[in-house]
Scaffold this active site. Structure first.
Site, PDB file in Angstrom:
ATOM      1  N   LYS A  85       0.858  -1.193   0.000  1.00  0.00           N
ATOM      2  CA  LYS A  85       0.000   0.000   0.000  1.00  0.00           C
ATOM      3  C   LYS A  85       0.883   1.227   0.000  1.00  0.00           C
ATOM      4  CE  LYS A  85      -4.367   1.237   0.170  1.00  0.00           C
ATOM      5  NZ  LYS A  85      -5.571   0.589  -0.355  1.00  0.00           N
ATOM      6  N   ASP A 143      -6.942   4.616  -4.565  1.00  0.00           N
ATOM      7  CA  ASP A 143      -7.600   4.484  -3.263  1.00  0.00           C
ATOM      8  C   ASP A 143      -8.194   5.873  -3.014  1.00  0.00           C
ATOM      9  OD1 ASP A 143      -7.785   2.569  -0.760  1.00  0.00           O
ATOM     10  OD2 ASP A 143      -7.268   4.502   0.092  1.00  0.00           O
TER      11      ASP A 143
HETATM   12  P1  NDP Z   1     -12.821   8.136  -2.865  1.00  0.00           P
HETATM   13  O1  NDP Z   1     -11.743   9.123  -2.667  1.00  0.00           O
HETATM   14  O2  NDP Z   1     -13.381   7.939  -4.237  1.00  0.00           O
HETATM   15  O3  NDP Z   1     -14.052   8.460  -1.901  1.00  0.00           O
HETATM   16  C1  NDP Z   1     -13.886   8.485  -0.518  1.00  0.00           C
HETATM   17  C2  NDP Z   1     -15.207   8.909   0.115  1.00  0.00           C
HETATM   18  O4  NDP Z   1     -15.106   8.785   1.518  1.00  0.00           O
HETATM   19  C3  NDP Z   1     -15.535  10.362  -0.159  1.00  0.00           C
HETATM   20  O5  NDP Z   1     -16.935  10.530  -0.135  1.00  0.00           O
HETATM   21  C4  NDP Z   1     -14.870  11.055   1.035  1.00  0.00           C
HETATM   22  O6  NDP Z   1     -15.411  12.322   1.349  1.00  0.00           O
HETATM   23  C5  NDP Z   1     -15.154  10.082   2.158  1.00  0.00           C
HETATM   24  N1  NDP Z   1     -14.087  10.188   3.161  1.00  0.00           N
HETATM   25  C6  NDP Z   1     -12.759   9.969   2.977  1.00  0.00           C
HETATM   26  N2  NDP Z   1     -12.080  10.204   4.107  1.00  0.00           N
HETATM   27  C7  NDP Z   1     -12.999  10.569   5.006  1.00  0.00           C
HETATM   28  C8  NDP Z   1     -12.931  10.939   6.367  1.00  0.00           C
HETATM   29  N3  NDP Z   1     -11.736  10.967   7.025  1.00  0.00           N
HETATM   30  N4  NDP Z   1     -14.095  11.244   6.997  1.00  0.00           N
HETATM   31  C9  NDP Z   1     -15.282  11.205   6.340  1.00  0.00           C
HETATM   32  N5  NDP Z   1     -15.411  10.874   5.050  1.00  0.00           N
HETATM   33  C10 NDP Z   1     -14.294  10.560   4.398  1.00  0.00           C
HETATM   34  O7  NDP Z   1     -12.250   6.770  -2.284  1.00  0.00           O
HETATM   35  P2  NDP Z   1     -12.759   5.281  -2.543  1.00  0.00           P
HETATM   36  O8  NDP Z   1     -14.236   5.264  -2.740  1.00  0.00           O
HETATM   37  O9  NDP Z   1     -11.875   4.675  -3.548  1.00  0.00           O
HETATM   38  O10 NDP Z   1     -12.391   4.598  -1.142  1.00  0.00           O
HETATM   39  C11 NDP Z   1     -13.306   4.518  -0.046  1.00  0.00           C
HETATM   40  C12 NDP Z   1     -12.878   3.408   0.879  1.00  0.00           C
HETATM   41  O11 NDP Z   1     -12.868   2.157   0.162  1.00  0.00           O
HETATM   42  C13 NDP Z   1     -11.472   3.540   1.486  1.00  0.00           C
HETATM   43  O12 NDP Z   1     -11.471   2.961   2.768  1.00  0.00           O
HETATM   44  C14 NDP Z   1     -10.633   2.672   0.554  1.00  0.00           C
HETATM   45  O13 NDP Z   1      -9.446   2.211   1.184  1.00  0.00           O
HETATM   46  C15 NDP Z   1     -11.603   1.534   0.298  1.00  0.00           C
HETATM   47  N6  NDP Z   1     -11.329   0.745  -0.907  1.00  0.00           N
HETATM   48  C16 NDP Z   1     -11.271   1.300  -2.135  1.00  0.00           C
HETATM   49  C17 NDP Z   1     -11.047   0.512  -3.239  1.00  0.00           C
HETATM   50  C18 NDP Z   1     -11.077   1.049  -4.624  1.00  0.00           C
HETATM   51  O14 NDP Z   1     -11.046   0.244  -5.563  1.00  0.00           O
HETATM   52  N7  NDP Z   1     -11.196   2.360  -4.831  1.00  0.00           N
HETATM   53  C19 NDP Z   1     -10.771  -0.928  -3.110  1.00  0.00           C
HETATM   54  C20 NDP Z   1     -10.928  -1.443  -1.774  1.00  0.00           C
HETATM   55  C21 NDP Z   1     -11.159  -0.611  -0.720  1.00  0.00           C
HETATM   56  P3  NDP Z   1     -14.565  13.637   0.960  1.00  0.00           P
HETATM   57  O15 NDP Z   1     -14.714  13.776  -0.519  1.00  0.00           O
HETATM   58  O16 NDP Z   1     -15.211  14.737   1.727  1.00  0.00           O
HETATM   59  O17 NDP Z   1     -13.145  13.386   1.394  1.00  0.00           O
END
Ligand code: NDP
Length: 443
Positions: A125, A165
């Site tokens: 990662k 991510d």
């Molecule tokens: P994105 O950046 O596309 O979206 C993240 C979302 O979560 C946004 O709505 C963001 O809001 C919110 N968010 C992030 N950090 C925080 C925080 N500290 N508090 C509140 N809201 C938060 O990321 P992904 O959708 O790709 O990832 C989301 C999760 O899924 C993560 O845990 C990631 O590790 C996991 N994941 C992702 C994969 C992938 O293929 N993309 C694969 C497997 C797991 P804001 O815009 O306001 O920051």
């Protein structure tokens, strides 16, 4: 002291000040106990000491200039955790909260998740504490290029293949891929989540969210003989995972009533209109608040959490530890029947314990969100073969992989723990393959 307790104490002493990493390690060590204690081979080969210590941890300076001409510096990370079953594989996160503890927890989880997919990928990662929010297109591009200038020394199509991510989507992967190619003069599948014209896979964008819904559907069918049809679903987040989980759950007959971002959340009792969410988030890169300004049936809340809404299924898809014991109690009181973790480690340990004690079906992240990395591995296969599969081909493979993960997780739970303890099942099934490969390969 048992072998597990000794290792736990040594890992804690060596990794002081890394709470997220210790949380992930504790969960795995606690649940794999029946396997580790069933055979001295794991202790004799120091498997737990080795699996909790990354192969290497790379930290580096990322200098860039902002639009006012000021020189800025962020810290970059790549933790290459374990390559017993394939090249290191795992995403890159750009978020101001990123530190070594967070990257290590994510890298550690990735070892077991990648193993569960059945595909030849190890765990790693990376990322940076750079905050992409509010940055111009030029600033993002320059940051990504500077980040890759150093990262390119450590990765390669057969060595380590990063992906997206939080904060890293198609745009950022594109800039990083371009920089890698320029530095190395190599056109290879060194990153996944690429754009379709230059080696990306169809269905990669949708894979994590779709995979989450497929496995929760598998669990509901197996245990309750039903599925998403007619269910009310609460989702947190509004990024890549949340949007495509919402899309697939809606297609299967569920009604999504919430989405959120780090500023607040929306409730729409009529069911979230995803075209509006996609326009706000994917096209305009705006805030979820705008949803309530555009859709009259929706309410916006800038305090509290989506978990206070009554729902049958909860899908946390934002970030780590976003669902705590109080949220779990509220969900249980409101009759939640199933929880599927789209984000990595979104539920605290106390919340997981509460769900399991209340017999809420709980599918942990390692199994539930493995669809993303699985399709990334399919992207690597297509790149190696110089082929592109159709959306249907990839989606069908993803469905098969998620069902296989569900079956492996359920069988390991039944064999070594309690049936339906999918946390133990996923950790044990993931652990066994990696541990056996490490033993076979010697030190
Ligand atoms: P994105 O950046 O596309 O979206 C993240 C979302 O979560 C946004 O709505 C963001 O809001 C919110 N968010 C992030 N950090 C925080 C925080 N500290 N508090 C509140 N809201 C938060 O990321 P992904 O959708 O790709 O990832 C989301 C999760 O899924 C993560 O845990 C990631 O590790 C996991 N994941 C992702 C994969 C992938 O293929 N993309 C694969 C497997 C797991 P804001 O815009 O306001 O920051």
């Amino acid at each position: 002291m048992s072998y597990i307790q000794e290792v736990r104490a040594a890992v804690a002493a060596r990794n002081e000040g890394q709470p997220e990493f210790m949380q992930a390690v504790d969960e795995v060590l606690t649940t794999i106990k029946p396997v580790v204690e069933s055979d001295a081979v794991y202790k004799n080969n120091a498997i737990l000491e080795r699996i909790t210590e990354p192969d290497r941890q790379i930290m580096f300076r990322v200098p860039w200039t902002d639009d006012n001409g000021n020189m800025r510096v962020n810290r970059g990370y790549r933790v290459q955790f374990n390559n017993a079953i394939g090249p290191y594989k795992g995403g890159l996160r750009l978020h101001p909260s990123v530190n070594l503890s967070i990257i290590k927890f994510l890298g550690f989880e990735q070892i077991f998740k990648n193993s569960l997919t059945g595909l030849p990928i190890g765990g790693g990662k990376g990322g940076s504490d750079f905050d992409p929010k509010g940055k111009s297109e030029r600033e993002i591009r320059e940051f990504c290029q500077s980040f890759m200038t150093e990262l390119s020394r450590h990765i390669g199509a057969d060595t380590d293949v990063p992906a997206g991510d939080i904060g890293v989507g198609g745009r950022e992967i594109g800039y990083m891929f371009g920089q890698y190619k320029r530095i190395k003069n190599l056109y290879e599948g060194v990153l996944t989540g690429k754009g379709l014209p230059y080696g990306g896979s169809l269905a990669r964008t949708e894979a994590t969210g779709y995979g989450l819904v497929y496995i929760v559907q598998n669990m509901l069918e197996a245990i309750l003989s039903n599925g998403f049809k007619g269910k009310t679903v609460a989702i947190s987040g509004s990024g890549n995972v949340a949007i495509y989980a919402a899309q697939k759950a809606t297609e299967l007959g569920g009604k999504i009533v919430t989405m959120s971002d780090s500023n607040g959340w929306v409730y729409d009792g009529n069911g979230i209109n995803l075209d509006v969410v996609k326009d706000i988030k994917e096209v305009k890169r705006g805030r979820i608040k705008e949803y309530a300004e555009r859709v009259k049936t929706a309410e916006y809340h800038d305090s509290g959490k989506v978990w206070q809404v009554k729902c049958d299924i909860a899908l946390p898809c934002a970030t780590q530890n976003e669902l705590d014991i109080n949220d779990a109690k509220t969900l249980i009181k409101n009759g939640v029947v199933a929880v599927g973790e789209g984000a990595n480690m979104p539920s605290t340990t106390e919340a997981i314990n509460a769900f399991q004690a209340a017999h809420v079906l709980f599918m942990p992240a390692k199994a539930a969100n493995a669809g993303g990395v699985a399709v990334s591995a399919l992207e690597m296969s297509q790149n190696s073969q110089r082929l592109s599969w159709t959306f249907e081909e990839v989606d069908n493979k993803l469905k098969g992989i998620m069902l296989d993960i569900f079956n492996k997780t359920a069988s390991a739970a039944k064999l070594y723990a309690t049936p339906a303890d999918y946390v133990a099942g996923a950790n044990i099934a993931g652990f066994l393959k990696v541990a056996n490969a490490m033993i076979a390969q010697g030190v």
